[in-house]
Design an enzyme around this catalytic site. Structure first.
Site, PDB file in Angstrom:
ATOM      1  N   GLY A   1       0.802  -1.264   0.068  1.00  0.00           N
ATOM      2  CA  GLY A   1       0.022  -0.013   0.034  1.00  0.00           C
ATOM      3  C   GLY A   1       0.732   1.405   0.032  1.00  0.00           C
ATOM      4  O   GLY A   1       2.057   1.259  -0.494  1.00  0.00           O
TER       5      GLY A   1
ATOM      6  N   ASP B   1      -8.570  10.790  11.164  1.00  0.00           N
ATOM      7  CA  ASP B   1      -8.407   9.234  10.984  1.00  0.00           C
ATOM      8  C   ASP B   1      -9.150   8.503  12.003  1.00  0.00           C
ATOM      9  O   ASP B   1      -9.573   7.167  11.758  1.00  0.00           O
ATOM     10  CB  ASP B   1      -6.981   8.808  11.519  1.00  0.00           C
ATOM     11  CG  ASP B   1      -5.970   9.141  10.205  1.00  0.00           C
ATOM     12  OD1 ASP B   1      -6.467   9.878   9.262  1.00  0.00           O
ATOM     13  OD2 ASP B   1      -4.856   8.473  10.268  1.00  0.00           O
TER      14      ASP B   1
ATOM     15  N   HIS C   1       5.044  27.474 -21.231  1.00  0.00           N
ATOM     16  CA  HIS C   1       5.624  26.657 -21.811  1.00  0.00           C
ATOM     17  C   HIS C   1       7.019  26.950 -21.483  1.00  0.00           C
ATOM     18  O   HIS C   1       7.598  28.058 -21.630  1.00  0.00           O
ATOM     19  CB  HIS C   1       5.478  26.541 -23.285  1.00  0.00           C
ATOM     20  CG  HIS C   1       6.413  25.510 -24.253  1.00  0.00           C
ATOM     21  ND1 HIS C   1       6.167  24.408 -24.085  1.00  0.00           N
ATOM     22  CD2 HIS C   1       7.467  25.851 -24.792  1.00  0.00           C
ATOM     23  CE1 HIS C   1       7.107  23.591 -24.899  1.00  0.00           C
ATOM     24  NE2 HIS C   1       8.069  24.629 -25.519  1.00  0.00           N
TER      25      HIS C   1
HETATM   26  P1  FAD Z   1      -3.059  12.019  14.193  1.00  0.00           P
HETATM   27  O1  FAD Z   1      -2.049  12.693  13.193  1.00  0.00           O
HETATM   28  O2  FAD Z   1      -2.989  10.493  14.402  1.00  0.00           O
HETATM   29  O3  FAD Z   1      -3.104  12.651  15.612  1.00  0.00           O
HETATM   30  C1  FAD Z   1      -3.779  12.269  16.716  1.00  0.00           C
HETATM   31  C2  FAD Z   1      -3.149  12.940  17.585  1.00  0.00           C
HETATM   32  O4  FAD Z   1      -4.019  12.750  19.046  1.00  0.00           O
HETATM   33  C3  FAD Z   1      -1.781  12.268  18.199  1.00  0.00           C
HETATM   34  O5  FAD Z   1      -0.927  13.244  18.709  1.00  0.00           O
HETATM   35  C4  FAD Z   1      -2.028  11.451  19.486  1.00  0.00           C
HETATM   36  O6  FAD Z   1      -0.899  11.421  20.377  1.00  0.00           O
HETATM   37  C5  FAD Z   1      -3.131  12.410  19.942  1.00  0.00           C
HETATM   38  N1  FAD Z   1      -4.088  11.592  20.929  1.00  0.00           N
HETATM   39  C6  FAD Z   1      -4.840  10.312  20.786  1.00  0.00           C
HETATM   40  N2  FAD Z   1      -5.555  10.107  21.859  1.00  0.00           N
HETATM   41  C7  FAD Z   1      -5.309  11.149  22.621  1.00  0.00           C
HETATM   42  C8  FAD Z   1      -5.772  11.208  24.134  1.00  0.00           C
HETATM   43  N3  FAD Z   1      -6.780  10.542  24.419  1.00  0.00           N
HETATM   44  N4  FAD Z   1      -5.608  12.317  24.648  1.00  0.00           N
HETATM   45  C9  FAD Z   1      -4.747  13.242  24.192  1.00  0.00           C
HETATM   46  N5  FAD Z   1      -4.099  13.248  22.661  1.00  0.00           N
HETATM   47  C10 FAD Z   1      -4.259  11.959  22.196  1.00  0.00           C
HETATM   48  N6  FAD Z   1      -1.047  11.631   4.988  1.00  0.00           N
HETATM   49  C11 FAD Z   1      -1.188  12.461   4.065  1.00  0.00           C
HETATM   50  O7  FAD Z   1      -2.424  13.092   3.922  1.00  0.00           O
HETATM   51  N7  FAD Z   1      -0.028  12.574   3.300  1.00  0.00           N
HETATM   52  C12 FAD Z   1       1.136  11.921   3.632  1.00  0.00           C
HETATM   53  O8  FAD Z   1       2.123  11.841   2.801  1.00  0.00           O
HETATM   54  C13 FAD Z   1       1.069  10.715   4.712  1.00  0.00           C
HETATM   55  N8  FAD Z   1       2.019  10.275   5.112  1.00  0.00           N
HETATM   56  C14 FAD Z   1       1.932   9.371   5.564  1.00  0.00           C
HETATM   57  C15 FAD Z   1       3.126   8.498   6.114  1.00  0.00           C
HETATM   58  C16 FAD Z   1       2.918   7.611   7.190  1.00  0.00           C
HETATM   59  C17 FAD Z   1       4.295   6.533   7.572  1.00  0.00           C
HETATM   60  C18 FAD Z   1       1.791   7.435   8.092  1.00  0.00           C
HETATM   61  C19 FAD Z   1       1.763   6.370   9.073  1.00  0.00           C
HETATM   62  C20 FAD Z   1       0.949   8.041   7.688  1.00  0.00           C
HETATM   63  C21 FAD Z   1       0.798   9.352   6.710  1.00  0.00           C
HETATM   64  N9  FAD Z   1      -0.417   9.926   6.299  1.00  0.00           N
HETATM   65  C22 FAD Z   1      -0.171  10.645   5.179  1.00  0.00           C
HETATM   66  C23 FAD Z   1      -1.664   9.708   7.258  1.00  0.00           C
HETATM   67  C24 FAD Z   1      -1.504  11.057   8.259  1.00  0.00           C
HETATM   68  O9  FAD Z   1      -0.424  10.876   9.019  1.00  0.00           O
HETATM   69  C25 FAD Z   1      -3.124  11.025   8.856  1.00  0.00           C
HETATM   70  O10 FAD Z   1      -4.178  10.782   7.833  1.00  0.00           O
HETATM   71  C26 FAD Z   1      -3.237  11.860   9.887  1.00  0.00           C
HETATM   72  O11 FAD Z   1      -2.174  12.209  10.706  1.00  0.00           O
HETATM   73  C27 FAD Z   1      -4.367  12.220  10.530  1.00  0.00           C
HETATM   74  O12 FAD Z   1      -4.433  13.271  11.371  1.00  0.00           O
HETATM   75  P2  FAD Z   1      -5.242  13.263  12.755  1.00  0.00           P
HETATM   76  O13 FAD Z   1      -5.325  14.413  13.306  1.00  0.00           O
HETATM   77  O14 FAD Z   1      -6.837  12.450  12.452  1.00  0.00           O
HETATM   78  O15 FAD Z   1      -4.734  12.189  13.652  1.00  0.00           O
HETATM   79  P1  NAI Z   2      -3.120   0.628   2.857  1.00  0.00           P
HETATM   80  O1  NAI Z   2      -4.312   0.357   3.094  1.00  0.00           O
HETATM   81  O2  NAI Z   2      -2.423   1.835   1.899  1.00  0.00           O
HETATM   82  O3  NAI Z   2      -2.063  -0.505   2.353  1.00  0.00           O
HETATM   83  C1  NAI Z   2      -2.069  -1.489   3.070  1.00  0.00           C
HETATM   84  C2  NAI Z   2      -1.863  -2.952   2.247  1.00  0.00           C
HETATM   85  O4  NAI Z   2      -1.348  -3.983   2.733  1.00  0.00           O
HETATM   86  C3  NAI Z   2      -2.978  -3.252   1.021  1.00  0.00           C
HETATM   87  O5  NAI Z   2      -2.558  -3.537  -0.220  1.00  0.00           O
HETATM   88  C4  NAI Z   2      -3.412  -4.487   1.750  1.00  0.00           C
HETATM   89  O6  NAI Z   2      -4.050  -5.202   0.599  1.00  0.00           O
HETATM   90  C5  NAI Z   2      -2.280  -5.148   2.186  1.00  0.00           C
HETATM   91  N1  NAI Z   2      -2.253  -6.135   3.357  1.00  0.00           N
HETATM   92  C6  NAI Z   2      -3.186  -6.145   4.226  1.00  0.00           C
HETATM   93  N2  NAI Z   2      -3.087  -7.461   5.032  1.00  0.00           N
HETATM   94  C7  NAI Z   2      -2.160  -7.995   4.530  1.00  0.00           C
HETATM   95  C8  NAI Z   2      -1.399  -9.182   4.697  1.00  0.00           C
HETATM   96  N3  NAI Z   2      -1.866  -9.823   5.767  1.00  0.00           N
HETATM   97  N4  NAI Z   2      -0.475  -9.633   4.019  1.00  0.00           N
HETATM   98  C9  NAI Z   2      -0.069  -8.913   2.938  1.00  0.00           C
HETATM   99  N5  NAI Z   2      -0.415  -7.729   2.420  1.00  0.00           N
HETATM  100  C10 NAI Z   2      -1.650  -7.273   3.465  1.00  0.00           C
HETATM  101  O7  NAI Z   2      -2.119   0.993   4.246  1.00  0.00           O
HETATM  102  P2  NAI Z   2      -0.776   1.601   4.789  1.00  0.00           P
HETATM  103  O8  NAI Z   2       0.260   1.634   3.608  1.00  0.00           O
HETATM  104  O9  NAI Z   2      -0.394   0.598   6.095  1.00  0.00           O
HETATM  105  O10 NAI Z   2      -1.115   3.134   5.108  1.00  0.00           O
HETATM  106  C11 NAI Z   2      -1.858   3.160   6.070  1.00  0.00           C
HETATM  107  C12 NAI Z   2      -2.885   4.625   6.080  1.00  0.00           C
HETATM  108  O11 NAI Z   2      -1.873   5.641   6.128  1.00  0.00           O
HETATM  109  C13 NAI Z   2      -3.011   4.785   4.412  1.00  0.00           C
HETATM  110  O12 NAI Z   2      -4.576   4.275   4.416  1.00  0.00           O
HETATM  111  C14 NAI Z   2      -3.091   6.030   3.897  1.00  0.00           C
HETATM  112  O13 NAI Z   2      -4.346   6.547   3.850  1.00  0.00           O
HETATM  113  C15 NAI Z   2      -1.973   6.628   4.991  1.00  0.00           C
HETATM  114  N6  NAI Z   2      -1.077   7.024   4.377  1.00  0.00           N
HETATM  115  C16 NAI Z   2      -0.973   8.169   3.322  1.00  0.00           C
HETATM  116  C17 NAI Z   2       0.212   8.246   2.809  1.00  0.00           C
HETATM  117  C18 NAI Z   2       0.026   9.434   1.787  1.00  0.00           C
HETATM  118  O14 NAI Z   2      -1.159  10.139   1.583  1.00  0.00           O
HETATM  119  N7  NAI Z   2       1.069   9.525   0.868  1.00  0.00           N
HETATM  120  C19 NAI Z   2       1.386   7.805   2.987  1.00  0.00           C
HETATM  121  C20 NAI Z   2       1.202   6.831   4.076  1.00  0.00           C
HETATM  122  C21 NAI Z   2       0.063   6.511   4.632  1.00  0.00           C
END
Ligand code: FAD
Ligand code: NAI
Length: 475
Positions: A192, A322, A454
């Site tokens: 993913g 999220d 361009h």
């Molecule tokens: P979060 O960012 O998860 O923030 C929630 C916060 O709430 C945290 O700081 C947590 O500590 C706090 N919290 C939780 N429970 C409590 C509580 N009870 N009391 C006090 N604090 C609490 N999305 C993109 O759009 N672009 C990207 O490039 C992208 N790259 C990603 C790369 C990775 C490796 C991962 C894991 C995710 C990526 N995402 C990306 C997804 C993105 O990070 C999330 O969609 C986004 O952070 C969601 O924002 P949020 O505010 O809902 O929650």
């Molecule tokens: P994802 O949903 O993008 O991908 C997970 C992948 O794992 C899928 O292709 C699924 O079919 C596969 N999978 C699930 N169970 C499996 C198993 N048992 N064995 C093998 N394959 C399996 O989730 P991912 O990459 O963990 O990212 C989580 C979330 O974070 C995403 O939903 C995304 O929205 C967000 N994110 C966004 C980014 C961005 O906007 N550039 C970057 C990174 C994360």
């Protein structure tokens, strides 16, 4: 200090901190509570996105891309680099610095907007007259009372059953951003977004990366013409992606992992690696929140149940980002945060779910907005397509970055753009033009008649729009 607030935001990820700022801009007295601390024990607002998600992953993608460019592509420009080496420690320090500056930026924005920030875990205690009581387990425990609450507690990583993360050999996205030395062999489970982005980082730096994906098709959520083109590019780079791989068992020791799986032909296989990144999706997080204390309903996935406008089952409590339904994207969380703050203020906050862009920051980048061709087929909706390859774009040739294409899908009757799909250089930036076009309900003819500078990569959008009417000029 008076602990009564108009709004308490729980979570300072992109959803929560933006909601808090917008509510304060609208004149409300706002508290924002966030539990995250950095390795030095300091408050680290910004959530998953800033601490272990969007920002650090993009910092590493940039460092590793620079390395790959220097190693494989500078020569074609006549630049010789001699013995090229990667200092992973410096790369990780730079990434940590980028994260830290964003943490500090958010704290500054809270001060500027007079949002009161509390660093600790928030739990609902009870419903009180005219609001809700929230206890914050911090260095000094406090109790806050809010008339309205915005839950923005984000998501957590999902482990494989019986395979807990140790962040040394079995890595979540957190550990995958902190590998101290490039592993010889890296396995990734899940092709993913995270698997592809972080798999790319470590492949560029020299690891032999194999990604095992359970599904038989590659990136089913992406338009399949785009996914096919991306797969071709990843194959060429040596990023091994095995589709239809059913992981049966993973044996992990300090020395490495052995993954036993069944391949798409039903054959038993095993893969050995120094480390494994498990990236199989994320789950909504309400740990420690104690939603039952105020009667907040969750769905079967553990997400807070909300309506289209982020209202929960309890009047006065809202939830965004999220932790609720919809794509797990930072910008979706932010938009919901703004809309909810405005709704609390009696305004008409709005999020257009049809024009939320998606980006995968690989090389080439993959980006899209709107519906894919396969979705339109499934829905029985008629459409016309125009495609344009980057190979036919002068700027892409000058950059030396020609793989990929832009695909515009339009309604055959009204010509309104239904989706735009890009794989290629700067796709993450190009898709913004398509988002604007779709937000204003543009037709492909509208785009075809606009003058683009361009030579720019943006011209591919115009040419793909011209191609909907079979009159592309440069292809
Ligand atoms: P979060 O960012 O998860 O923030 C929630 C916060 O709430 C945290 O700081 C947590 O500590 C706090 N919290 C939780 N429970 C409590 C509580 N009870 N009391 C006090 N604090 C609490 N999305 C993109 O759009 N672009 C990207 O490039 C992208 N790259 C990603 C790369 C990775 C490796 C991962 C894991 C995710 C990526 N995402 C990306 C997804 C993105 O990070 C999330 O969609 C986004 O952070 C969601 O924002 P949020 O505010 O809902 O929650
Ligand atoms: P994802 O949903 O993008 O991908 C997970 C992948 O794992 C899928 O292709 C699924 O079919 C596969 N999978 C699930 N169970 C499996 C198993 N048992 N064995 C093998 N394959 C399996 O989730 P991912 O990459 O963990 O990212 C989580 C979330 O974070 C995403 O939903 C995304 O929205 C967000 N994110 C966004 C980014 C961005 O906007 N550039 C970057 C990174 C994360």
């Amino acid at each position: 200090m008076d602990m009564h607030f108009d709004v308490i935001v729980i979570g300072a990820g992109p959803g929560g901190y933006i909601a808090a700022i917008r509510a304060a801009q609208l004149g409300m007295k706002v508290a924002c509570v966030d539990a995250w601390k950095n390795k030095d024990g300091k408050p680290a607002p910004g959530g998953t996105c800033n601490n272990i998600g969007c920002i650090p992953s993009k910092a590493l993608l940039q460092s590793s891309e620079n390395f790959e460019q220097a190693k494989h592509h500078f020569g074609t420009h006549g630049i010789s680099t001699g013995d090229l080496r990667m200092d992973v420690t410096t790369m990780l320090e730079r990434k940590n610095q980028v994260v830290k500056s964003s943490n500090e930026g958010i704290l500054y924005l809270f001060r500027k907007n007079k949002v009161q920030f509390f660093n600790g875990l928030a739990s609902f205690t009870r419903t009180v007259d005219g609001g809700f009581e929230v206890s914050v387990a911090a260095d000094e425990a406090v109790t806050l009372v809010g008339k309205q609450i915005i839950v923005a507690t984000g998501s957590n990583v999902r482990p494989l059953p019986n395979l807990p993360f140790d962040e040394r050999v079995v890595l979540s996205n957190d550990g995958a951003l902190d590998i101290a030395a490039v592993p010889d062999r890296l396995a990734v489970i899940g092709a993913g977004v995270i698997g592809l982005e972080l798999g790319s980082v470590w492949r560029r730096l020299g690891a032999d990366v194999t990604i095992l994906e359970g599904l038989p098709s590659f990136l089913p959520i992406v338009d399949q013409a785009i996914a096919k083109e991306a797969k071709k590019a990843f194959d060429k780079q040596g990023l091994k992606i095995e589709l239809g791989a059913k992981v049966r068992e993973v044996n992990a020791t300090e020395a490495g992992v052995t993954i036993h799986y069944t391949d798409s032909q039903g054959q038993t296989q095993s893969l050995q690696a120094d480390k494994v990144i498990v990236a199989i999706g994320r789950v909504p997080n309400t740990e420690g929140l104690n939603p039952a204390a105020v009667g907040l309903q969750l769905d079967e996935r553990g997400a807070v149940l909300v309506d289209d406008e982020c209202r929960t089952s309890v009047p006065g409590i809202w939830a965004i980002g999220d932790v609720v339904r919809g794509p797990m994207l930072a910008h979706k969380a932010e938009e919901e945060g703004v809309a909810v703050a405005e709704r609390i203020a009696g305004q008409h906050g709005h999020v257009d779910f049809n024009t939320i862009p998606n980006v995968i920051y690989t090389s080439p980048e993959i980006a899209w907005v709107g519906r894919t061709e396969q979705q339109l087929k499934e829905q029985g909706t008629a459409y016309r397509i125009g495609s344009f390859p980057f190979m036919a774009n002068g700027r892409a040739r000058a950059l030396g970055d020609t793989p990929g294409l832009v695909k515009v899908i339009a309604d055959p009757a009204t010509d309104e753009i239904l989706g735009v799909h890009v794989v290629g250089p700067q796709a993450s930036e190009l898709v913004a033009e398509a988002v604007i076009a779709m937000a204003f309900k543009a037709s492909s003819e509208d785009i075809a008649r606009i003058c683009f500078a361009h030579p720019t990569l943006s011209e591919t959008f115009k040419e793909a729009s011209l191609a909907v009417d079979k009159r592309a000029l440069n292809f």
